[in-house]
Design an enzyme around this catalytic site. Structure first.
Site, PDB file in Angstrom:
ATOM      1  N   PHE A 161       7.295   5.121  -9.002  1.00 17.11           N
ATOM      2  CA  PHE A 161       6.512   5.453  -7.682  1.00 17.11           C
ATOM      3  C   PHE A 161       7.403   5.204  -6.678  1.00 17.11           C
ATOM      4  O   PHE A 161       7.421   5.747  -5.645  1.00 17.11           O
ATOM      5  CB  PHE A 161       5.322   4.736  -7.673  1.00 17.11           C
ATOM      6  N   LYS A 174      -2.890   0.285   0.602  1.00 16.04           N
ATOM      7  CA  LYS A 174      -3.591   0.507  -0.671  1.00 16.04           C
ATOM      8  C   LYS A 174      -5.198   0.607  -0.041  1.00 16.04           C
ATOM      9  O   LYS A 174      -5.455  -0.304   0.763  1.00 16.04           O
ATOM     10  CB  LYS A 174      -3.626  -0.619  -1.646  1.00 16.04           C
ATOM     11  N   LYS A 219      -3.989   4.824  -7.387  1.00 12.12           N
ATOM     12  CA  LYS A 219      -3.359   3.215  -7.300  1.00 12.12           C
ATOM     13  C   LYS A 219      -3.569   2.728  -9.136  1.00 12.12           C
ATOM     14  O   LYS A 219      -4.801   2.930  -9.419  1.00 12.12           O
ATOM     15  CB  LYS A 219      -4.091   2.198  -6.567  1.00 12.12           C
ATOM     16  N   ARG A 268       6.192  -6.938   2.404  1.00 10.15           N
ATOM     17  CA  ARG A 268       5.023  -6.166   2.747  1.00 10.15           C
ATOM     18  C   ARG A 268       5.349  -5.175   3.769  1.00 10.15           C
ATOM     19  O   ARG A 268       5.728  -5.398   4.819  1.00 10.15           O
ATOM     20  CB  ARG A 268       3.912  -6.960   3.249  1.00 10.15           C
TER      21      ARG A 268
END
Length: 271
Positions: free
Chosen positions: A107, A182, A35, A176
């Site tokens: 990404f 994460k 991340k 979401r």
């Protein structure tokens, strides 16, 4: 010369959810990546904007060789360089020398069909050798949940913010997405500054704590995590900040909340 576009549209992007040990998953079904501690960016094929659609005034040469396909990613300088990249994208006239150190870490490809595993292969094919300022975020496999936490520990020790898990079979889904998670050594969230608590003792005459309000209306104080300069010149009322915390209390308030940074890439909504 900078690239600037008026009236940008807000991109419809995908956002990660929180991972916890309580979630029972088959780790083999996921890719894992670092991340990155940068600023979210979206390339719509012609222009580079923030997650809210605000134009990013990168030099024209920075995006000159970007492909004409939408790309979701992170503007990144390196680990521990969030303030540097955040300050850079806030400039109304870009310092071209500073942009030499920036990479757009891709990404995902929001409009490409198929699974994330397929899109990852597409990224590697479509972006290869296009620009020295483009780089695909590396995705790897881990063998177990224990190996996942070991990787987290290693990356965090090296200065990383955390890791991202992305289900191989997942489609790109705006909002979401439970298939993208994460994992960090702490939780974090955003809140809006609504007031100040005066400092005492060594902080007399300075800000002692911020009073903040979460998007769902919870109000609490944050009194740690500030530098001396931030106590002397605290974030303005209405500013959106990021704080870290370790779970919640019985009343639903963040436990051990600590200031992390001012958010410059998100404009707070009226609450």
């Amino acid at each position: 010369m900078a690239v600037c576009y008026a009236n940008p549209q807000t991109p419809n992007i995908q956002l990660a959810t929180e991972f916890s040990r309580e979630k029972r998953i088959q780790i083999s079904e996921f890719f894992v990546s670092e991340k990155l501690d940068g600023v979210r960016g979206y390339w719509d094929g012609k222009r580079l904007v923030t997650r809210q659609g605000n134009p990013i005034l990168a030099p024209s040469w920075f995006t000159a060789n970007f492909p004409s396909i939408p790309m979701d990613g992170e503007l990144w300088i390196g680990r521990g360089q969030f303030e540097a990249i955040s300050g850079l994208i806030r400039q109304t006239s870009p310092k071209e020398n500073d942009w030499q150190n920036v990479r757009f870490m891709v990404f995902d490809l929001p409009q490409m069909q198929g699974s994330f595993e397929k899109r990852y292969r597409d990224m590697q094919t479509l972006i290869a050798d296009k620009s020295i300022y483009l780089q695909v975020v590396e995705q790897v496999s881990v063998e177990s949940i224990e190996a996942l936490y070991q990787k987290l520990d290693v990356l965090v020790a090296q200065g990383a913010e955390g890791i991202i898990l992305h289900r191989r079979s997942a489609l790109y889904t705006p909002g979401r997405n439970p298939n993208v998670m994460k994992l960090k050594p702490y939780l974090d969230a955003e809140a809006k500054v609504i007031g100040y608590i005066p400092g005492k003792g060594q902080f007399t005459g300075q800000m002692g704590a911020l009073r903040v309000q979460t998007p769902d209306g919870r109000i609490f104080s944050i009194g740690t995590g500030f530098s001396l300069a931030e106590r002397q010149h605290p974030p303005a009322i209405g500013t959106l900040i990021t704080y870290k915390y370790l779970g919640t209390t019985a009343n639903g308030l963040p436990r051990f909340a600590s200031f992390l940074r001012i958010r410059t890439d998100i404009i707070p909504e009226e609450q």
